[in-house]
Design a protein around this motif. Sequence first.
Motif, PDB file in Angstrom:
ATOM      1  N   SER A  19      15.965   8.153   0.017  1.00 45.48           N
ATOM      2  CA  SER A  19      16.450   9.567   0.640  1.00 45.48           C
ATOM      3  C   SER A  19      15.412   9.892   1.662  1.00 45.48           C
ATOM      4  CB  SER A  19      16.006  10.461  -0.406  1.00 45.48           C
ATOM      5  OG  SER A  19      16.537  11.871   0.112  1.00 45.48           O
ATOM      6  N   ALA A  20      15.764   9.498   2.939  1.00 43.86           N
ATOM      7  CA  ALA A  20      14.896   9.485   4.207  1.00 43.86           C
ATOM      8  C   ALA A  20      14.032  10.774   4.333  1.00 43.86           C
ATOM      9  CB  ALA A  20      15.519   9.087   5.442  1.00 43.86           C
ATOM     10  N   THR A  21      12.865  10.641   4.810  1.00 38.71           N
ATOM     11  CA  THR A  21      12.038  11.826   5.213  1.00 38.71           C
ATOM     12  C   THR A  21      11.456  11.830   6.475  1.00 38.71           C
ATOM     13  OG1 THR A  21      10.148  10.998   4.010  1.00 38.71           O
ATOM     14  CG2 THR A  21      11.319  12.136   2.695  1.00 38.71           C
ATOM     15  N   ARG A  22      11.207  12.904   7.111  1.00 37.15           N
ATOM     16  CA  ARG A  22      10.585  12.592   8.565  1.00 37.15           C
ATOM     17  C   ARG A  22       9.385  11.943   8.404  1.00 37.15           C
ATOM     18  NH1 ARG A  22      11.819  18.519   9.009  1.00 37.15           N
ATOM     19  NH2 ARG A  22      13.944  18.448  10.265  1.00 37.15           N
ATOM     20  N   SER A  23       8.599  11.889   7.328  1.00 41.98           N
ATOM     21  CA  SER A  23       7.363  11.066   7.285  1.00 41.98           C
ATOM     22  C   SER A  23       7.694   9.491   7.438  1.00 41.98           C
ATOM     23  CB  SER A  23       6.516  11.251   6.216  1.00 41.98           C
ATOM     24  OG  SER A  23       7.133  11.080   4.987  1.00 41.98           O
ATOM     25  N   GLN A  24       8.868   9.203   7.183  1.00 45.52           N
ATOM     26  CA  GLN A  24       9.183   7.844   7.179  1.00 45.52           C
ATOM     27  C   GLN A  24       9.659   7.270   8.612  1.00 45.52           C
ATOM     28  OE1 GLN A  24      12.004   8.029   3.703  1.00 45.52           O
ATOM     29  NE2 GLN A  24      10.725   6.370   2.965  1.00 45.52           N
ATOM     30  N   THR A  25       9.642   8.226   9.696  1.00 46.52           N
ATOM     31  CA  THR A  25       9.882   7.732  11.095  1.00 46.52           C
ATOM     32  C   THR A  25       8.609   6.856  11.335  1.00 46.52           C
ATOM     33  OG1 THR A  25      11.003   9.931  11.560  1.00 46.52           O
ATOM     34  CG2 THR A  25       9.824   8.762  13.212  1.00 46.52           C
ATOM     35  N   SER A  26       9.164   5.686  11.939  1.00 45.59           N
ATOM     36  CA  SER A  26       8.090   4.520  12.085  1.00 45.59           C
ATOM     37  C   SER A  26       8.820   3.467  12.815  1.00 45.59           C
ATOM     38  CB  SER A  26       7.449   4.139  10.441  1.00 45.59           C
ATOM     39  OG  SER A  26       6.501   3.244  10.814  1.00 45.59           O
ATOM     40  N   VAL A  27       8.001   2.507  13.088  1.00 43.98           N
ATOM     41  CA  VAL A  27       8.529   1.116  13.375  1.00 43.98           C
ATOM     42  C   VAL A  27       8.423   0.515  12.268  1.00 43.98           C
ATOM     43  CG1 VAL A  27       8.454  -0.828  14.946  1.00 43.98           C
ATOM     44  CG2 VAL A  27       8.088   1.593  15.961  1.00 43.98           C
ATOM     45  N   TYR A  28       9.367  -0.413  11.765  1.00 38.65           N
ATOM     46  CA  TYR A  28       9.204  -1.360  10.631  1.00 38.65           C
ATOM     47  C   TYR A  28       9.424  -2.704  11.091  1.00 38.65           C
ATOM     48  CZ  TYR A  28       9.900   2.895   7.847  1.00 38.65           C
ATOM     49  OH  TYR A  28       9.900   3.913   7.172  1.00 38.65           O
ATOM     50  N   PHE A  29       8.609  -3.576  10.706  1.00 40.49           N
ATOM     51  CA  PHE A  29       8.390  -4.974  10.816  1.00 40.49           C
ATOM     52  C   PHE A  29       8.686  -5.628   9.443  1.00 40.49           C
ATOM     53  CE2 PHE A  29       7.407  -5.231  15.203  1.00 40.49           C
ATOM     54  CZ  PHE A  29       6.690  -4.094  15.522  1.00 40.49           C
ATOM     55  N   CYS A  30       9.697  -6.829   9.627  1.00 43.59           N
ATOM     56  CA  CYS A  30       9.766  -7.588   8.439  1.00 43.59           C
ATOM     57  C   CYS A  30       8.933  -8.811   8.936  1.00 43.59           C
ATOM     58  CB  CYS A  30      11.352  -7.954   8.380  1.00 43.59           C
ATOM     59  SG  CYS A  30      11.800  -9.112   7.093  1.00 43.59           S
ATOM     60  N   ALA A  31       8.459  -9.688   8.054  1.00 39.94           N
ATOM     61  CA  ALA A  31       7.675 -10.949   8.325  1.00 39.94           C
ATOM     62  C   ALA A  31       8.069 -11.834   7.242  1.00 39.94           C
ATOM     63  CB  ALA A  31       6.354 -10.651   8.533  1.00 39.94           C
ATOM     64  N   SER A  32       7.648 -13.149   7.498  1.00 42.37           N
ATOM     65  CA  SER A  32       8.093 -14.232   6.591  1.00 42.37           C
ATOM     66  C   SER A  32       7.037 -15.159   6.859  1.00 42.37           C
ATOM     67  CB  SER A  32       9.483 -14.921   6.728  1.00 42.37           C
ATOM     68  OG  SER A  32       9.596 -15.712   7.861  1.00 42.37           O
ATOM     69  N   ARG A  33       6.814 -15.882   5.773  1.00 42.75           N
ATOM     70  CA  ARG A  33       5.597 -17.103   5.809  1.00 42.75           C
ATOM     71  C   ARG A  33       6.195 -18.263   4.602  1.00 42.75           C
ATOM     72  NH1 ARG A  33      -0.575 -15.985   3.364  1.00 42.75           N
ATOM     73  NH2 ARG A  33      -1.457 -17.536   4.500  1.00 42.75           N
ATOM     74  N   LEU A  34       5.952 -19.168   5.311  1.00 44.07           N
ATOM     75  CA  LEU A  34       6.565 -20.599   4.489  1.00 44.07           C
ATOM     76  C   LEU A  34       5.794 -20.667   3.339  1.00 44.07           C
ATOM     77  CD1 LEU A  34       7.994 -23.057   4.514  1.00 44.07           C
ATOM     78  CD2 LEU A  34       6.239 -24.428   5.771  1.00 44.07           C
ATOM     79  N   GLY A  35       4.476 -20.639   3.354  1.00 48.10           N
ATOM     80  CA  GLY A  35       3.804 -20.784   1.966  1.00 48.10           C
ATOM     81  C   GLY A  35       2.502 -20.394   1.977  1.00 48.10           C
ATOM     82  N   LEU A  36       1.687 -20.620   0.941  1.00 42.97           N
ATOM     83  CA  LEU A  36       0.246 -20.249   0.788  1.00 42.97           C
ATOM     84  C   LEU A  36      -0.676 -21.372   1.624  1.00 42.97           C
ATOM     85  CD1 LEU A  36      -0.085 -19.355  -2.796  1.00 42.97           C
ATOM     86  CD2 LEU A  36       0.596 -17.834  -0.889  1.00 42.97           C
ATOM     87  N   GLY A  37      -1.828 -20.914   2.172  1.00 47.97           N
ATOM     88  CA  GLY A  37      -2.716 -21.927   2.619  1.00 47.97           C
ATOM     89  C   GLY A  37      -2.628 -21.666   4.061  1.00 47.97           C
ATOM     90  N   GLU A  90       0.792  -1.284  -0.052  1.00 46.91           N
ATOM     91  CA  GLU A  90      -0.082   0.039   0.085  1.00 46.91           C
ATOM     92  C   GLU A  90       0.968   1.333   0.012  1.00 46.91           C
ATOM     93  OE1 GLU A  90      -2.464  -2.814   1.879  1.00 46.91           O
ATOM     94  OE2 GLU A  90      -1.451  -1.770   3.076  1.00 46.91           O
ATOM     95  N   VAL A  91       2.115   1.117   0.704  1.00 49.06           N
ATOM     96  CA  VAL A  91       2.724   2.662   0.596  1.00 49.06           C
ATOM     97  C   VAL A  91       4.329   2.316   0.181  1.00 49.06           C
ATOM     98  CG1 VAL A  91       1.233   3.309   2.673  1.00 49.06           C
ATOM     99  CG2 VAL A  91       3.041   1.853   3.244  1.00 49.06           C
ATOM    100  N   PRO A  92       4.553   2.193  -1.035  1.00 45.44           N
ATOM    101  CA  PRO A  92       5.883   1.845  -1.609  1.00 45.44           C
ATOM    102  C   PRO A  92       6.768   2.908  -1.808  1.00 45.44           C
ATOM    103  CG  PRO A  92       4.330   1.625  -3.330  1.00 45.44           C
ATOM    104  CD  PRO A  92       3.530   1.937  -2.168  1.00 45.44           C
ATOM    105  N   ASP A  93       6.136   4.360  -1.996  1.00 42.54           N
ATOM    106  CA  ASP A  93       7.063   5.380  -2.447  1.00 42.54           C
ATOM    107  C   ASP A  93       8.128   5.505  -1.480  1.00 42.54           C
ATOM    108  OD1 ASP A  93       3.980   6.877  -3.631  1.00 42.54           O
ATOM    109  OD2 ASP A  93       5.088   5.392  -4.554  1.00 42.54           O
ATOM    110  N   GLY A  94       9.158   5.901  -2.221  1.00 41.34           N
ATOM    111  CA  GLY A  94      10.423   6.103  -1.341  1.00 41.34           C
ATOM    112  C   GLY A  94      11.067   5.003  -0.756  1.00 41.34           C
TER     113      GLY A  94
END
Lengths: 112, 113
Positions: free
Chosen positions: B80-98, B59-63
């Motif tokens: 090129s970091a902007t103040r609006s990119q101040t946030s908590v970033y989570f990475c996630a993973s998933r084995l597969g579909l289903g 949903e929010v890929p810009d930048g």
Amino acid sequence: EDKVVQSPLSLVVHEGDTVTLNCSYEVTNFRSLLWYKQEKKAPTFLFMLTSSGIEKKSGRLSSILDKKELFSILNITATQTGDSAIYLCAVDRGSTLGRLYFGRGTQLTVWP
Amino acid sequence: DAGITQSPRYKITETGRQVTLMCHQTWSHSYMFWYRQDLGHGLRLIYYSAAADITDKGEVPDGYVVSRSKTENFPLTLESATRSQTSVYFCASRLGLGAYEQYFGPGTRLTVT
């Protein structure tokens, strides 16, 4: 547009109370609904629901899915202060890239 | 069993700088995701990936830019970091579909000054 809506957005209760959190969804190609609990860190998985009417239970937490009415509820009985967290609902619509659609969450606060 | 890790856990950077957040998983999960979490917005998907060299915008890929040359790594770069990119970033993973849940990394708290 796919939607996952949780209610209420926040809830304050006292220890011992029972709470019901709601999640409604409008997505195409529904596959499953997941509940997560997030304390002051990363979300942790609680339940995955795929079939209507089958309750999933873990201790004081339980959840059920209604695929006809497009919603799920998460019940917590005899709440404890350790239940204070954000509860997130997510829907898997079976897209090819495995993404989940998250609601905004319900912030639950349990007072002693 | 390390699972899914993120580095750094905390980062302060200045506006305009390039920043890369790292994500590594030891499970050989096919699917990986980057989210940002902000008050009032919940978790928002930035980018995701089904396998090495297969990525798509959320949903929010810009930048932001991602790459996935190896299955286990999924770095997220703020060009090129902007103040609006101040946030908590989570990475996630998933084995597969289903019938597979998504597992989250511990998060990176990024502050852009």
